[in-house]
Design a protein around this motif. Structure first.
Motif, PDB file in Angstrom:
ATOM      1  N   SER A   1       0.836  -1.211   0.000  1.00 51.16           N
ATOM      2  CA  SER A   1       0.000   0.000   0.000  1.00 51.16           C
ATOM      3  C   SER A   1       0.867   1.256   0.000  1.00 51.16           C
ATOM      4  O   SER A   1       0.482   2.287  -0.581  1.00 51.16           O
ATOM      5  CB  SER A   1      -0.926   0.013   1.222  1.00 51.16           C
ATOM      6  N   GLU A   2       2.037   1.181   0.648  1.00 52.48           N
ATOM      7  CA  GLU A   2       2.945   2.335   0.632  1.00 52.48           C
ATOM      8  C   GLU A   2       3.474   2.582  -0.786  1.00 52.48           C
ATOM      9  O   GLU A   2       3.737   3.711  -1.181  1.00 52.48           O
ATOM     10  CB  GLU A   2       4.106   2.116   1.607  1.00 52.48           C
ATOM     11  N   LYS A   3       3.630   1.479  -1.543  1.00 49.87           N
ATOM     12  CA  LYS A   3       4.089   1.637  -2.934  1.00 49.87           C
ATOM     13  C   LYS A   3       2.956   2.207  -3.791  1.00 49.87           C
ATOM     14  O   LYS A   3       3.190   3.051  -4.663  1.00 49.87           O
ATOM     15  CB  LYS A   3       4.540   0.285  -3.497  1.00 49.87           C
ATOM     16  N   ILE A   4       1.731   1.761  -3.531  1.00 48.35           N
ATOM     17  CA  ILE A   4       0.582   2.303  -4.270  1.00 48.35           C
ATOM     18  C   ILE A   4       0.488   3.807  -4.002  1.00 48.35           C
ATOM     19  O   ILE A   4       0.342   4.621  -4.925  1.00 48.35           O
ATOM     20  CB  ILE A   4      -0.718   1.577  -3.852  1.00 48.35           C
ATOM     21  N   ALA A   5       0.618   4.183  -2.725  1.00 48.00           N
ATOM     22  CA  ALA A   5       0.578   5.614  -2.374  1.00 48.00           C
ATOM     23  C   ALA A   5       1.691   6.359  -3.103  1.00 48.00           C
ATOM     24  O   ALA A   5       1.486   7.470  -3.615  1.00 48.00           O
ATOM     25  CB  ALA A   5       0.702   5.784  -0.863  1.00 48.00           C
ATOM     26  N   GLY A   6       2.866   5.745  -3.176  1.00 47.72           N
ATOM     27  CA  GLY A   6       4.007   6.370  -3.864  1.00 47.72           C
ATOM     28  C   GLY A   6       3.669   6.668  -5.317  1.00 47.72           C
ATOM     29  O   GLY A   6       3.932   7.766  -5.826  1.00 47.72           O
TER      30      GLY A   6
ATOM     31  N   ILE B   1       7.918   5.052  -2.923  1.00 49.16           N
ATOM     32  CA  ILE B   1       7.245   4.560  -1.708  1.00 49.16           C
ATOM     33  C   ILE B   1       6.934   5.744  -0.801  1.00 49.16           C
ATOM     34  O   ILE B   1       7.825   6.559  -0.517  1.00 49.16           O
ATOM     35  CB  ILE B   1       8.160   3.574  -0.927  1.00 49.16           C
ATOM     36  N   ILE B   2       5.676   5.853  -0.371  1.00 49.40           N
ATOM     37  CA  ILE B   2       5.353   6.857   0.650  1.00 49.40           C
ATOM     38  C   ILE B   2       5.217   6.095   1.958  1.00 49.40           C
ATOM     39  O   ILE B   2       4.256   5.357   2.175  1.00 49.40           O
ATOM     40  CB  ILE B   2       4.026   7.585   0.340  1.00 49.40           C
ATOM     41  N   ARG B   3       6.208   6.249   2.833  1.00 48.09           N
ATOM     42  CA  ARG B   3       6.226   5.458   4.068  1.00 48.09           C
ATOM     43  C   ARG B   3       5.356   6.128   5.120  1.00 48.09           C
ATOM     44  O   ARG B   3       5.388   7.340   5.272  1.00 48.09           O
ATOM     45  CB  ARG B   3       7.671   5.293   4.548  1.00 48.09           C
ATOM     46  N   GLN B   4       4.616   5.273   5.847  1.00 43.82           N
ATOM     47  CA  GLN B   4       3.649   5.819   6.809  1.00 43.82           C
ATOM     48  C   GLN B   4       4.322   6.388   8.037  1.00 43.82           C
ATOM     49  O   GLN B   4       3.757   7.190   8.752  1.00 43.82           O
ATOM     50  CB  GLN B   4       2.707   4.710   7.247  1.00 43.82           C
ATOM     51  N   ASN B   5       5.519   5.910   8.302  1.00 41.01           N
ATOM     52  CA  ASN B   5       6.178   6.258   9.536  1.00 41.01           C
ATOM     53  C   ASN B   5       7.550   6.854   9.219  1.00 41.01           C
ATOM     54  O   ASN B   5       8.169   6.474   8.226  1.00 41.01           O
ATOM     55  CB  ASN B   5       6.301   4.944  10.320  1.00 41.01           C
ATOM     56  N   LYS B   6       8.032   7.759  10.070  1.00 37.68           N
ATOM     57  CA  LYS B   6       9.255   8.495   9.733  1.00 37.68           C
ATOM     58  C   LYS B   6      10.525   7.896  10.361  1.00 37.68           C
ATOM     59  O   LYS B   6      11.624   8.370  10.132  1.00 37.68           O
ATOM     60  CB  LYS B   6       9.131   9.956  10.199  1.00 37.68           C
TER      61      LYS B   6
END
Ligand code: 5AD
Ligand code: SF4
Length: 439
Positions: free
Chosen positions: A20-25, A141-146
Motif C-alpha cells: 500500500s505504501e508503494k501504491i501511495a508512492g 514509496i510513501i512510508r507511513q512512519n518516519k
C-alpha cells in the motif's frame, strides 16, 4: 483546481501494508493527494488479503458498502487489489458482482496501476490478474512512519505448507539483489530512519545474487549501513541455520527478537502441514536461540483445528506452548482455502471444536506468561518511542525494547521517534512500565 484525492485501505500482513505504501508512492507521483477519509476520496483502493476466510468476507462486505458512495459520486473510481485478487476465480467473481468496481488487479501488476487508472478515467473497467515473477524495482514509496519502516528482501514462497494460499498468490521465491536492498537502507538511514524490518514470507531462505549472499550475510551488510535496529520476519524453523543464530548473537543492530511460527506441537499434524520439522527440532532451535542470543524473546503463530487434529494433537500444542515459553502467540482457527491440499483433506474439524480449542489455547498461553515479566524489573534498555498516550493525567510515551516488549513511561510527544534509555520499574502481563534514565 483541487487535487485528485485517494484513499487506501489495507487488509492483512505487513507485506500488504508495504504494498500500500508503494501504491501511495505511485499515486503521489501522479500528482494525487491522500484523502482524510473514504468520503472525500476520488479514488478508493482496497488492498486485500486471502490468508483466512474472515479477511475475505470482510472485503466483500466493505466493497458492497462502496455502492452508496458511487451512487453519490458517479466519478468515483473504486479499485480492489492484493492477494485475494491474485486468485483469478475470486477476482472474476468480485468484478462481476460489483459493477461499480472500476479496477481489479492482483499482486503481480502493482506497477501497472497508473495505466489502469487512466483507463478507468476514460470510462473503461479493467481487470488484471496475470501471474508474473519478475521483481519490480524502483517504485516510489510513501512510508507511513518516519523512523520505523519495512524493506522487502524477497517475494513469494516455495514452502507450500498444505493450509496456506500464499505460494499460489505471491508466486515463487525471488530474492532482491543485495545492492538494491542496501541502497534502499542507506537512503533510509540518510532520511533518519532508526529501525527497519526486513520482509519476506520466509526471510531465512533469502538467496541474493543466485546464492552468493545468504540471509546471515545480508544481515551483516545491512548492519554496515549504520541503521540502529534491524528486525526481520517471517522465519521458517526449517531454515533457521546456526549461521543465522550466530549473526543474531554477534550483530548489535539485530534485535533480540524472532518471530518463529510453530503452527502446531503435534508431529503428526506438522507432517500433514508439510512443515518439515518436528516438535523436538523446534524446541532444540528455541534452546539454541536462548543460549546464543542474550535476552531473546520469541513470538509465534499457531493454528488450531487443522484437519484430523485430535484432542491429543491439540494437547501437544499446549505442551509446546509451555515448553517454548512464547512472549506472544498469534493464534488462528484453521480456515480452509480453496486450491490448497488441506482444504480437500478428510477429517475437517467442526467450527465449535475449533473455537473451543482457540479459547483454551489463548487462555493457556496467557497463563504461561503470568508474572513472566517480573524478571525485567530493575533492568534497563533502549526504547524506540512510537507514540504517546495523552489520555492519562501524566502523558505516557510508549515503544518497544529490542526484544519487542512494549514499554510505557512518563514522557511526551517530543520523544516520538527517539531512542530513550528506560529503567523498568513494574510489569503487567502484556507490557512493562518504566522511567527514563537520564544520562
Ligand atoms: N488457516 C488459518 N491460519 C492460517 N495461516 C495461514 N494460512 C492459514 C489458514 N488457512 C496463519 C499461519 C501463518 C499466519 C500468517 O497465518 O499461522 O503463520
Ligand atoms: Fe504460507 Fe508456509 Fe509459505 Fe508461510 S512458509 S507463507 S505458512 S506456505
Amino acid at each position: 483546481m483541487s487535487k485528485i484525492q485517494y484513499f487506501i485501505e489495507s487488509y492483512g500482513c505487513q507485506m500488504n501494508d508495504h504494498d500500500s505504501e508503494k501504491i501511495a508512492g505511485m499515486l503521489q507521483k501522479m500528482g494525487y493527494d491522500r484523502a482524510k477519509n473514504k468520503f472525500d476520496a476520488d479514488i478508493i483502493i482496497f488492498n486485500t488479503c486471502c490468508v483466512r476466510e474472515h479477511a475475505e468476507l470482510r472485503v466483500f462486505g466493505n466493497v458492497g458498502a462502496l455502492k452508496k458512495l458511487k451512487d453519490e459520486n458517479p466519478e468515483l473510481i473504486n479499485a480492489v487489489c492484493g492477494c485475494m485478487m491474485q486468485q483469478q476465480e475470486v477476482a472474476k467473481k468480485l468484478f462481476k458482482r460489483f459493477p461499480y468496481v472500476n479496477i481489479v488487479f492482483g499482486t503481480h501488476c502493482l506497477d501497472k496501476l497508473p495505466d489502469m487508472i487512466t483507463q478507468a478515467r476514460l470510462g473503461n473497467r479493467v481487470i488484471s490478474t496475470e501471474d508474473g515473477n519478475e521483481i519490480i524495482e524502483g517504485l516510489p514509496i510513501i512510508r507511513q512512519n518516519k523512523y520505523q519502516t519495512s524493506v522487502t528482501i524477497m517475494y513469494g514462497c516455495d514452502n507450500y505448507c498444505t493450509y496456506c494460499i500464499v505460494p499460489y498468490v505471491r508466486g515463487h521465491e525471488r530474492s532482491r539483489d543485495p545492492e538494491n536492498i542496501i541502497a534502499e537502507v542507506e537512503g533510509l538511514v540518510k532520511d533518519g530512519y532508526k529501525e527497519i524490518t526486513l520482509l519476506g514470507q520466509n526471510v531465512n531462505s533469502y538467496n541474493g545474487r543466485n546464492g552468493e549472499v545468504d540471509f546471515p550475510k545480508l544481515l551483516h551488510m545491512v548492519a554496515d549501513t549504520g541503521i540502529e535496529r534491524i528486525r526481520f520476519m517471517t522465519s521458517h524453523p526449517k531454515d533457521l541455520s546456526p549461521k543465522l543464530i550466530e549473526a543474531m548473537a554477534s550483530i548489535d543492530a539485530v534485535c533480540n527478537h524472532i518471530h518463529l511460527p510453530v503452527q502446531s506441537g503435534s508431529d503428526r499434524i506438522l507432517s500433514r502441514m508439510n512443515r518439515k520439522y518436528s516438535s523436538s527440532d523446534y524446541l532444540k532451535l528455541v534452546s539454541e536461540l536462548r543460549n546464543a542470543v542474550k535476552g531473546i524473546e520469541i513470538t509465534t503463530d499457531i493454528i488450531v483445528g487443522f484437519p484430523t487434529e485430535t484432542d491429543e494433537d491439540f494437547n501437544d500444542t499446549l505442551n509446546i506452548v509451555k515448553a517454548a515459553y512464547f512472549a506472544a502467540a498469534y493464534t488462528f482457527m484453521y480456515s480452509p482455502r480453496a486450491g490448497t491440499p488441506a482444504a480437500k483433506m478428510a477429517g475437517q474439524i467442526p467450527q465449535n471444536i475449533k473455537s473451543e480449542r482457540l479459547k483454551i489455547l489463548n487462555e493457556y498461553q496467557a497463563s504461561t506468561l503470568q508474572n513472566g515479566n517480573l524478571k525485567y524489573i530493575g533492568t534497563t534498555g533502549n526504547v524506540l518511542v512510537e507514540g504517546c498516550d495523552t489520555r492519562s493525567e501524566c502523558k505516557q510515551a510508549f515503544g518497544k525494547l529490542s526484544n519487542f516488549k512494549m514499554v510505557y513511561f512518563p514522557g511526551d510527544e517530543s520523544l516520538i521517534g527517539k531512542t530513550v534509555n528506560v529503567e523498568i520499574i513494574s510489569a503487567k502481563n502484556n507490557s512493562l512500565i518504566g522511567t527514563e534514565v537520564k544520562a
